[in-house]
Design a protein around this motif. Structure first.
Motif, mmCIF file in Angstrom:
data_model
loop_
_atom_site.group_PDB
_atom_site.id
_atom_site.type_symbol
_atom_site.label_atom_id
_atom_site.label_comp_id
_atom_site.label_asym_id
_atom_site.label_seq_id
_atom_site.Cartn_x
_atom_site.Cartn_y
_atom_site.Cartn_z
ATOM 1 N N GLU A 6 32.607 16.277 43.148
ATOM 2 C CA GLU A 6 32.257 17.476 42.398
ATOM 3 C C GLU A 6 31.712 17.146 41.006
ATOM 4 O O GLU A 6 31.083 17.981 40.359
ATOM 5 C CB GLU A 6 33.448 18.428 42.289
ATOM 6 N N GLU A 24 31.337 26.873 48.493
ATOM 7 C CA GLU A 24 31.765 27.459 49.763
ATOM 8 C C GLU A 24 32.848 28.501 49.504
ATOM 9 O O GLU A 24 33.716 28.311 48.659
ATOM 10 C CB GLU A 24 32.293 26.377 50.709
ATOM 11 N N ASP A 80 37.196 25.361 50.503
ATOM 12 C CA ASP A 80 37.378 24.071 51.159
ATOM 13 C C ASP A 80 36.878 22.894 50.319
ATOM 14 O O ASP A 80 36.731 21.790 50.819
ATOM 15 C CB ASP A 80 36.701 24.069 52.534
ATOM 16 N N LYS A 115 33.938 22.411 48.990
ATOM 17 C CA LYS A 115 32.535 22.051 49.194
ATOM 18 C C LYS A 115 31.647 22.788 48.203
ATOM 19 O O LYS A 115 31.863 23.956 47.898
ATOM 20 C CB LYS A 115 32.096 22.375 50.628
ATOM 21 N N LYS A 116 30.639 22.075 47.734
ATOM 22 C CA LYS A 116 29.687 22.623 46.784
ATOM 23 C C LYS A 116 28.338 21.997 47.092
ATOM 24 O O LYS A 116 28.279 20.879 47.597
ATOM 25 C CB LYS A 116 30.145 22.270 45.370
ATOM 26 N N SER A 117 27.246 22.698 46.772
ATOM 27 C CA SER A 117 25.929 22.110 46.986
ATOM 28 C C SER A 117 24.974 22.537 45.883
ATOM 29 O O SER A 117 25.171 23.577 45.239
ATOM 30 C CB SER A 117 25.361 22.506 48.355
ATOM 31 N N GLU A 120 25.167 17.721 48.627
ATOM 32 C CA GLU A 120 26.361 18.407 49.111
ATOM 33 C C GLU A 120 27.574 17.586 48.690
ATOM 34 O O GLU A 120 27.626 16.384 48.948
ATOM 35 C CB GLU A 120 26.307 18.564 50.624
ATOM 36 N N ASP A 131 31.668 17.262 48.886
ATOM 37 C CA ASP A 131 32.859 17.657 49.633
ATOM 38 C C ASP A 131 34.053 16.921 49.023
ATOM 39 O O ASP A 131 34.323 15.761 49.346
ATOM 40 C CB ASP A 131 32.692 17.303 51.106
ATOM 41 N N SER A 139 29.737 12.603 48.977
ATOM 42 C CA SER A 139 28.559 13.340 48.536
ATOM 43 C C SER A 139 27.458 13.033 49.539
ATOM 44 O O SER A 139 27.277 11.889 49.949
ATOM 45 C CB SER A 139 28.149 12.951 47.115
#
Length: 153
Positions: free
Chosen positions: A17, A81, A85, A87-89, A111, A113, A119
């Protein structure tokens, strides 16, 4: 008619992140993070923060044995997300620069996670002509950035 192609890599990280936070809060520090590749980094405008969705980002860079090049990226979106969970993008599109001489279009999706400690970097592009090689140097630069973010950010 040419078609979009993808080149992808995944990098194991303690804190994936950190990549989004780096782009958002410290983009102009890019040259200190990966000085062998990135020479200058500037936020041209757009979003409401130092950088963020809507911002235009300018990088000057070079790969071993290549001249100095520049690229303008538009930060298209940043998504988290909904399921919580981890997750980011982020999605970036090239709008100007030498890369568009080799590729008709070019985008980068990152992405992150946190739960999986990964990543994912997807470079999507359309070749300008059949003699142009896939962007392996760009994938290597993505790996360098991910590792540097994990170590220094």
């Amino acid at each position: 008619m040419a078609q979009l192609q993808k080149l992808e890599t995944k990098v194991a990280m303690k804190s994936p992140e950190k990549i989004a936070a780096f782009f958002r809060d410290s983009f102009t520090s890019f040259p200190q993070l990966v000085p062998d590749v990135v020479k200058t980094a500037e936020v041209m405008g757009g979003g409401h923060k130092a950088a963020g969705p809507g911002s235009v980002l300018l990088l000057q860079y070079s790969f071993p044995g290549t001249p100095l090049m520049s690229v303008k990226l538009k930060w298209e979106e940043e998504a988290m997300e909904e399921a919580g969970d981890g997750k980011k993008s982020c999605l970036f599109t090239v709008i100007e620069g030498e890369v568009l001489e080799m590729y008709k279009s070019y985008s980068l999706k990152i992405e992150m996670d946190s739960d999986a400690g990964l990543s994912g970097w997807t470079n999507e592009y359309e070749l300008a002509n059949p003699n142009v090689a896939p962007p392996h140097d760009y994938i290597e630069a993505c790996k360098l950035l991910a590792k540097a973010c994990d170590k220094y950010c």
